[in-house]
Design an enzyme around this catalytic site. Structure first.
Site, PDB file in Angstrom:
ATOM      1  N   LYS A 180       0.835  -1.208   0.000  1.00  0.00           N
ATOM      2  CA  LYS A 180       0.000   0.000   0.000  1.00  0.00           C
ATOM      3  C   LYS A 180       0.869   1.257   0.000  1.00  0.00           C
ATOM      4  O   LYS A 180       0.538   2.258  -0.638  1.00  0.00           O
ATOM      5  CB  LYS A 180      -0.944  -0.029   1.199  1.00  0.00           C
ATOM      6  CG  LYS A 180      -2.069  -1.045   1.020  1.00  0.00           C
ATOM      7  CD  LYS A 180      -2.803  -1.363   2.307  1.00  0.00           C
ATOM      8  CE  LYS A 180      -3.698  -2.585   2.091  1.00  0.00           C
ATOM      9  NZ  LYS A 180      -4.313  -3.080   3.313  1.00  0.00           N
ATOM     10  N   GLN A 199      -4.584  -2.098   9.517  1.00  0.00           N
ATOM     11  CA  GLN A 199      -4.365  -3.394   8.868  1.00  0.00           C
ATOM     12  C   GLN A 199      -4.953  -4.521   9.732  1.00  0.00           C
ATOM     13  O   GLN A 199      -4.643  -4.628  10.910  1.00  0.00           O
ATOM     14  CB  GLN A 199      -2.861  -3.614   8.631  1.00  0.00           C
ATOM     15  CG  GLN A 199      -2.534  -4.864   7.848  1.00  0.00           C
ATOM     16  CD  GLN A 199      -3.106  -4.851   6.422  1.00  0.00           C
ATOM     17  OE1 GLN A 199      -2.980  -3.879   5.694  1.00  0.00           O
ATOM     18  NE2 GLN A 199      -3.757  -5.939   6.041  1.00  0.00           N
ATOM     19  N   ASP A 213     -11.281   2.180   3.608  1.00  0.00           N
ATOM     20  CA  ASP A 213     -11.507   0.749   3.381  1.00  0.00           C
ATOM     21  C   ASP A 213     -13.001   0.464   3.171  1.00  0.00           C
ATOM     22  O   ASP A 213     -13.369  -0.638   2.768  1.00  0.00           O
ATOM     23  CB  ASP A 213     -11.031  -0.061   4.599  1.00  0.00           C
ATOM     24  CG  ASP A 213      -9.634  -0.631   4.412  1.00  0.00           C
ATOM     25  OD1 ASP A 213      -9.239  -0.855   3.247  1.00  0.00           O
ATOM     26  OD2 ASP A 213      -8.951  -0.877   5.417  1.00  0.00           O
TER      27      ASP A 213
END
Ligand code: NAP
Length: 279
Positions: free
Chosen positions: A49, A93, A116
């Site tokens: 990322k 994460q 997200d």
């Protein structure tokens, strides 16, 4: 033999588009990435990322916390990032180490920084057909279908898997595109009969070779979301790839299919967030 849907090439195109748009912003877009603990797979994802951010001209701020971090400490950090003007998106994460409640942590991220698209506010908007952010993996699948001129409207779509991250939002996006959608899961009976009715078949189970050729209608489009390891430790999807490719008209490979698209869609969400914040 099926056409190979090249997620890697398409992701590069999407990221180039994001980079061009990000360059027009009045300031650089910013992503905060929080990694708790030292899970090697999570480390690889976070590195990926950060690389994508660099390619897209997005600033990434990494916060690496020890596995025994108290939940209150993590929530304080998220609260600080929620209020930071340099941060447009916050990504924690997953999975989190034991002792940290994923639900509490995800819900603490400000909805306007939830790149997200995991927050209930954003998933609610998604299911109402008014999304602000798009769920990255399902949005990546839709982007592939559109890019390869695969129509969804009026077609039978079957999604195997009903997780909040993949299966459910995948079904929602196919429905929003006027597909006729059936969602299967571990309690579905006669699953092969259902999957054989699919024009578009999406598998998000997470079990190597759980999708066999006899489950696939001849000419179907097969999207393999899974990221599994085979008996030799090699990355693979759910599909028995060689045999399913013989029946499908188009198929995504693993690696090089849905994975890179998921990452590209995250970049697009960060751009959306930056615009939302007036950048
Ligand atoms: P998950 O939360 O474990 O969900 C798996 C789903 O599969 C569940 O809904 C489960 O049903 C269903 N299932 C399990 N066994 C089944 C069976 N035998 N027949 C039918 N359905 C079955 O996993 P996830 O987070 O959705 O991820 C799924 C896969 O996608 C994993 O391999 C993951 O690594 C991968 N993934 C890839 C990306 C990417 O970017 N490519 C992103 C996210 C995830 P129940 O609900 O009944 O348990």
């Amino acid at each position: 033999m099926a056409i190979l849907i090249d997620g890697k090439a398409l992701a590069a195109k999407v990221k180039a588009e994001v980079a061009a748009e990000a360059a027009k912003l009045t300031r650089k877009a910013g992503l905060a990435v929080i990694l708790v603990g030292d899970d090697p797979a999570s480390r690889v994802y976070v590195n990926g990322k950060e690389k994508d951010c660099r390619e897209c001209g997005i600033v990434s701020f990494e916060y690496k916390l020890p596995a025994d971090t108290a939940e209150s400490t993590l929530l304080e950090l998220i609260d600080r990032l929620n209020r930071s003007e340099r941060v447009d998106g916050i990504l924690v994460q997953l999975p989190l180490p034991q002792g940290l409640d994923e639900r509490t942590v995800i819900h603490s991220i400000a909805a306007d920084k939830d790149v997200d698209c995991f927050h209930p506010y954003n998933t609610g908007l998604l299911y109402m057909g008014e999304p602000v952010f798009m769920p990255c993996t399902p949005a990546g699948v839709m982007e592939m279908l559109h890019a390869y001129d695969i129509p969804v409207e009026g077609r039978r779509c079957v999604v195997i898997g009903r997780s909040n991250i993949v299966g459910k939002p995948m079904s929602a996006l196919l429905l929003a595109d006027n597909g006729t959608v059936t969602t299967c899961h571990s309690k579905t009976s006669d699953i092969s009969e259902i999957t054989r009715s699919a024009d578009i078949l999406v598998s998000a189970v997470g079990k190597t070779r759980s999708l066999t050729a006899d489950m696939v209608k001849k000419g179907a489009v097969v999207i393999d979301v899974a990221m599994n390891r085979d008996e030799n430790g090699k990355l693979c999807g759910d599909a028995d790839f060689a045999a399913v490719s013989e029946r499908a008209s188009a198929i995504t490979p693993v690696p090089g299919g849905v994975g890179p698209m998921t990452r590209a869609m995250l970049m697009r969400n960060i751009l959306t967030a930056a615009r939302l914040h007036g950048a």
